[in-house]
Design a protein around this motif. Structure first.
Motif, PDB file in Angstrom:
ATOM      1  N   SER A   1      -2.424  14.362  39.386  1.00 32.82           N
ATOM      2  CA  SER A   1      -1.235  14.273  40.234  1.00 32.82           C
ATOM      3  C   SER A   1      -1.599  13.824  41.645  1.00 32.82           C
TER       4      SER A   1
ATOM      5  N   PHE B   1      -2.080  10.159  41.613  1.00 36.96           N
ATOM      6  CA  PHE B   1      -0.780   9.466  41.617  1.00 36.96           C
ATOM      7  C   PHE B   1      -0.156   9.483  43.011  1.00 36.96           C
TER       8      PHE B   1
ATOM      9  N   TRP C   1       4.836  16.581  43.311  1.00 41.30           N
ATOM     10  CA  TRP C   1       3.476  16.148  43.002  1.00 41.30           C
ATOM     11  C   TRP C   1       2.482  17.223  43.455  1.00 41.30           C
TER      12      TRP C   1
ATOM     13  N   GLY D   1       3.257  13.197  32.935  1.00 43.09           N
ATOM     14  CA  GLY D   1       3.586  11.832  32.531  1.00 43.09           C
ATOM     15  C   GLY D   1       4.764  11.271  33.307  1.00 43.09           C
ATOM     16  N   ALA D   2       5.769  12.122  33.589  1.00 47.47           N
ATOM     17  CA  ALA D   2       6.910  11.673  34.382  1.00 47.47           C
ATOM     18  C   ALA D   2       6.481  11.315  35.801  1.00 47.47           C
TER      19      ALA D   2
ATOM     20  N   ALA E   1       3.552  10.240  36.638  1.00 48.38           N
ATOM     21  CA  ALA E   1       2.818   8.980  36.535  1.00 48.38           C
ATOM     22  C   ALA E   1       3.775   7.795  36.501  1.00 48.38           C
ATOM     23  N   GLY E   2       4.861   7.925  35.739  1.00 47.67           N
ATOM     24  CA  GLY E   2       5.840   6.847  35.674  1.00 47.67           C
ATOM     25  C   GLY E   2       6.524   6.606  37.002  1.00 47.67           C
ATOM     26  N   GLN E   3       6.908   7.683  37.690  1.00 44.87           N
ATOM     27  CA  GLN E   3       7.538   7.526  38.995  1.00 44.87           C
ATOM     28  C   GLN E   3       6.579   6.898  40.001  1.00 44.87           C
ATOM     29  N   SER E   4       5.327   7.318  39.957  1.00 45.41           N
ATOM     30  CA  SER E   4       4.332   6.760  40.878  1.00 45.41           C
ATOM     31  C   SER E   4       4.148   5.268  40.632  1.00 45.41           C
ATOM     32  N   ALA E   5       4.057   4.868  39.366  1.00 47.51           N
ATOM     33  CA  ALA E   5       3.905   3.450  39.045  1.00 47.51           C
ATOM     34  C   ALA E   5       5.103   2.647  39.534  1.00 47.51           C
ATOM     35  N   LEU E   6       6.290   3.225  39.407  1.00 53.32           N
ATOM     36  CA  LEU E   6       7.495   2.531  39.867  1.00 53.32           C
ATOM     37  C   LEU E   6       7.482   2.324  41.370  1.00 53.32           C
TER      38      LEU E   6
END
Length: 256
Positions: A135, A138, A213, A230-231, A233-238
């Motif tokens: 976290s 991220f 986070w 995982g959620a 990670a997705g928000q961070s990538a976005l």
């Protein structure tokens, strides 16, 4: 992936390894680890929980500070030394420069996140320490992308650092501000309160609530669900993708 992007990323990583950044991170780990032992010794009850919580909370802020400041100072130095002008004079697309720098800084942020989480393996359950480290990596990715965007936009260290600090503090406090706005002690029907609540809800759509986070509670209470990691990670990538796009858009507008 373009060879130019990977080359810029590799040299960005090498630059970090050859500066005092690793020594700075190691010094922070040692100092905060020693401070954690001091907190454990003076605690009356639940000394282990206090030690873990103190190290995790302070190291999270320290990691954000070190990572953000390094990105800002590194890119600012390239601007001032005219190294960027030399690179852009070659057959190098501006987007490749931004993506290469971003990739290198993301790797640096991930390494810092995992390095500072190593002592937590001995203070908390290994699974919780792994979640906390992931976290943090991220979170540092968002800080890296934000710092790169700010330094490209402002081209100076102090304005960029001020914006990054203000944005981070707002992102950390956004959930608390929304809760206070939703349950005020008085004046809930006033126009000013309604406008403020609408503004906070609008900010919540574009600003990440970073209090979700890297939570210390994962270490001292119970680990998070892996679906939540995982959620995140997705928000961070976005957010990283959005900030990278904004950085490239602003970088193409500049005249060098």
């Amino acid at each position: 992936m373009s060879h130019q992007i990977t080359t810029i990323a590799r040299y960005t990583l090498l630059e970090a390894m050859r500066t005092r950044l690793p020594q700075l991170v190691l010094s922070a780990i040692v100092l905060l680890g020693a401070a954690g032992f001091f907190v454990q010794e003076i605690a009356v009850t639940e000394s282990a929980r206090l030690q873990t919580g103190f190290y995790a909370a302070t190291m999270r802020l320290t990691g954000v500070f070190i990572t953000g400041l390094y990105v800002l100072s590194s890119v600012t130095r390239e601007f001032n030394d005219k190294g960027l002008d030399v690179m852009l004079a070659l057959d190098l697309p501006r987007s490749h420069y931004i993506l290469g720098k971003l990739m290198g800084f993301l790797v640096i942020g991930a390494l810092i996140g995992f390095a500072v989480s190593i002592p937590l393996v001995f203070l908390a359950p290994p699974g919780a320490a792994l979640q906390w480290g992931l976290s943090l990596a991220f979170e540092l990715a968002i800080v890296v992308a934000l710092s790169l965007f700010c330094v490209v936009t402002f081209s100076q260290l102090m304005p960029a650092a001020s914006f990054v600090l203000a944005f981070y503090l707002l992102a950390r406090a956004l959930t608390a501000i929304r809760l206070m706005g939703a349950h005020p002690l008085a004046g809930a029907d006033t126009l000013s309160h309604q406008l403020m609540s609408m503004m906070m809800e609008g900010l919540a759509l574009i600003v990440p609530a970073l209090d979700a986070w890297t939570q210390t509670a994962w270490l001292v209470n119970q680990p998070a669900a892996w679906a939540d990691i995982g959620a995140l990670a997705g928000q961070s990538a976005l957010y990283v993708a959005l900030l990278a796009g904004a950085t490239m858009f602003d970088f193409y507008r500049k005249n060098f």
